[in-house]
Design a protein around this motif. Structure first.
Motif, short mmCIF file in Angstrom:
data_model
loop_
_atom_site.label_atom_id
_atom_site.label_comp_id
_atom_site.label_asym_id
_atom_site.label_seq_id
_atom_site.Cartn_x
_atom_site.Cartn_y
_atom_site.Cartn_z
N HIS A 244 0.84 -1.19 0.00
CA HIS A 244 0.00 0.00 0.00
C HIS A 244 0.88 1.25 0.00
CE1 HIS A 244 -3.33 -2.63 0.57
NE2 HIS A 244 -3.09 -2.90 1.84
N PHE A 245 0.41 2.31 -0.63
CA PHE A 245 1.23 3.51 -0.80
C PHE A 245 1.61 4.16 0.53
CE2 PHE A 245 -2.93 5.44 -0.34
CZ PHE A 245 -2.69 6.66 0.28
N PHE A 246 0.76 3.98 1.56
CA PHE A 246 1.01 4.64 2.83
C PHE A 246 1.91 3.82 3.76
CE2 PHE A 246 -3.18 2.55 2.90
CZ PHE A 246 -2.99 1.60 3.88
N ASN A 247 2.29 2.60 3.32
CA ASN A 247 3.17 1.77 4.14
C ASN A 247 4.63 1.99 3.76
OD1 ASN A 247 1.22 0.56 5.73
ND2 ASN A 247 0.90 -1.16 4.32
N PRO A 248 5.55 1.70 4.67
CA PRO A 248 6.97 1.83 4.33
C PRO A 248 7.37 0.81 3.27
CG PRO A 248 6.70 0.72 6.44
CD PRO A 248 5.34 1.22 6.05
N SER A 249 8.49 1.04 2.60
CA SER A 249 8.96 0.13 1.56
C SER A 249 10.46 -0.10 1.66
CB SER A 249 8.61 0.67 0.17
OG SER A 249 9.19 1.95 -0.03
N ALA A 250 10.97 -0.08 2.89
CA ALA A 250 12.41 -0.20 3.08
C ALA A 250 12.90 -1.64 3.08
CB ALA A 250 12.81 0.47 4.40
N SER A 251 12.07 -2.58 3.52
CA SER A 251 12.50 -3.97 3.64
C SER A 251 11.83 -4.82 2.57
CB SER A 251 12.14 -4.52 5.02
OG SER A 251 10.73 -4.67 5.14
N LEU A 252 12.30 -6.07 2.43
CA LEU A 252 11.68 -6.98 1.48
C LEU A 252 10.25 -7.32 1.92
CD1 LEU A 252 12.43 -8.43 -1.18
CD2 LEU A 252 12.89 -10.47 0.18
N GLU A 253 10.03 -7.41 3.21
CA GLU A 253 8.68 -7.65 3.71
C GLU A 253 7.76 -6.49 3.32
OE1 GLU A 253 6.30 -8.78 7.84
OE2 GLU A 253 8.21 -7.72 7.95
N ASP A 254 8.25 -5.25 3.43
CA ASP A 254 7.46 -4.10 3.01
C ASP A 254 7.09 -4.20 1.54
OD1 ASP A 254 7.78 -2.95 5.54
OD2 ASP A 254 9.53 -1.77 4.92
N LYS A 255 8.05 -4.59 0.71
CA LYS A 255 7.86 -4.58 -0.74
C LYS A 255 6.96 -5.72 -1.22
CE LYS A 255 12.37 -2.51 -1.85
NZ LYS A 255 12.95 -2.42 -0.49
N LEU A 256 7.12 -6.91 -0.65
CA LEU A 256 6.45 -8.09 -1.20
C LEU A 256 5.51 -8.79 -0.22
CD1 LEU A 256 9.38 -9.82 -3.16
CD2 LEU A 256 7.81 -8.06 -3.95
N GLY A 257 5.49 -8.36 1.04
CA GLY A 257 4.76 -9.10 2.07
C GLY A 257 3.27 -9.13 1.88
N LEU A 258 2.68 -8.04 1.39
CA LEU A 258 1.24 -8.00 1.13
C LEU A 258 0.42 -8.51 2.31
CD1 LEU A 258 1.16 -9.14 -2.61
CD2 LEU A 258 1.25 -6.83 -1.68
#
Length: 416
Positions: A244-258
């Motif tokens: 989601h756009f409002f969530n962080p995207s620093a880690s792999l979990e952020d990027k792909l965790g859904l």
């Protein structure tokens, strides 16, 4: 010879082994440690809440989930920000294919002998983004291998991704991943490795392997039905976030965790890593049992074709052994042994249809696969050998069984 690793104490750690069934289908999913089962039950019974809350039980649940990430990352020599959990290797690699940033005309090299989980996402990616798809074909014959020599002609300065298996779920053959990584990195390409069939048999060090992405399923490593993907910090710069756009995207979990991995399953991972403390003894023991089965198969002469390495050298293969028998369908042979034993093994293509049909030249009946791990006893393996010998001896003295069984699709439920 008896190895200290294999004792009654090991058997007692797996509740499913107490029933009257011998499991030789471990490549489809190993049995689960009792400590893992208890951990999941305890979590659901007392801490089944949403993560991130400030109340006491919420803090306890969040800490347990994070402990799972930390244990899993430590086990493969990675940072917690470099891993993500998901329902399956198939799903995680599909997510990765949607996050990977490429440009039209970029080239990707895809192994022809992998489980479909590490093929289909990349074929789809090439079509969606107008990339050049190059098929990495192995050395020919019943012992096909992915080698540096077969890879190098495919590599150019436009190569962006190379994919391969660490160990084939049919052949059991171990790929020289560090050498493959060197070739990929020589042109700046990323390497994505499916380790589902390797992880139950060997320790993992993603830094030593030199991989950029590395994926396997914990339910094939004596744990819960959850998978894990590693992506190095540098490799993550080539990904966009699917979150989601409002969530962080620093880690792999952020990027792909859904929305994160299953809480109760992730928090049980420390119980698995605690157990996997003596891989050296495990490898020695598995070498013993795989050598016994392979020696028997070789002794039957040219009526049996072994797929993969024909000997039990643990530097070159894991204890997943596949073969076919002249005059038998794979289905018929498995079912004939099942009539007189409590041995559970399988026939089919095991989601490696391209390998079975195109490289090995077999039909949808596929291979007979016996997939062993360290909790299979030497007596189990000797019993399987006797059963195979009895069935084959009886058939050789009577009518051919070529028509036994059917040529219908396998009811194969193996997943990654």
């Amino acid at each position: 010879m008896t190895f200290r690793y294999h004792t009654q104490d090991i058997w007692n750690k797996f509740p499913a082994l107490q029933q009257d069934q011998v499991f030789f289908d471990n490549a489809g999913g190993s049995q689960t440690l009792g400590t893992v089962i208890d951990s999941i039950k305890d979590y659901l019974g007392s801490t089944n809440v949403q993560l991130g809350a400030s109340y006491a039980v919420g803090k306890k649940a969040t800490a347990a989930y994070r402990a799972g990430y930390q244990a899993a990352a430590r086990y493969i020599n990675a940072d917690p920000d470099e891993i993500v959990f998901g329902p399956s290797t198939t799903q995680l690699l599909r997510n990765l294919s949607y996050a990977l940033k490429c440009a039209p005309g970029d080239e990707i090299v895809v192994s022809r002998i992998d489980h479909e989980a590490n093929i289909a996402p990349w074929v789809d990616l090439a079509e969606r983004q107008n990339l050049v798809l190059k098929w990495w074909r192995p050395t020919p014959g019943p012992n096909p291998k992915l080698t540096v020599d077969t890879l190098k002609p495919l590599i150019t300065d436009r190569t962006r991704l190379v994919t391969c298996t660490h160990a084939s779920n049919i052949l059991g053959t171990i790929t020289d991943v560090p050498a493959i990584a060197d070739v990929a990195h020589s042109v700046g390409a990323l390497l994505c490795v499916d380790a589902v069939a390797y992880a139950p048999h060997r320790p993992i060090d993603v830094k030593a392997f030199g991989v950029d992405f590395y994926c396997f399923s914990w339910y094939k490593v004596y744990g819960p039905h959850v998978s894990m993907l590693y992506g190095s910090w540098s490799a993550q710069t080539h990904l966009r976030s699917l979150g989601h756009f409002f969530n962080p995207s620093a880690s792999l979990e952020d990027k792909l965790g859904l929305a994160g991995g299953s809480y109760e399953l992730v928090q049980s991972i420390p119980k698995v890593t605690e157990y996997l403390g003596n891989f050296e003894n495990l490898v020695d023991y598995e070498g013993l049992i795989q050598s016994a089965l392979l020696s028997f198969l070789r002794s039957r002469g040219d009526g049996i074709t072994i797929y993969g390495e024909p000997d039990g050298d643990t530097d070159r293969r894991v204890a997943t052994v596949s073969f076919s028998v002249r005059g038998w369908t794979s289905q018929a042979l498995v079912e004939e042994v099942e009539k007189v034993t409590n041995f559970a093994f399988r026939w089919g293509t095991f989601y490696s249809d391209r390998l079975v049909r195109e490289t090995l030249g077999l039909g949808k009946d596929g291979v007979v696969r016996v997939s062993m791990v360290h909790y299979n006893t030497q007596d189990d393996v000797r019993g399987l050998i006797r059963a195979l010998q009895d069935v084959l001896d009886k058939s050789s003295s009577g009518a051919s069984r070529a028509e036994a069984g059917t040529d219908e699709d396998s009811d194969d439920e193996e997943t990654s």
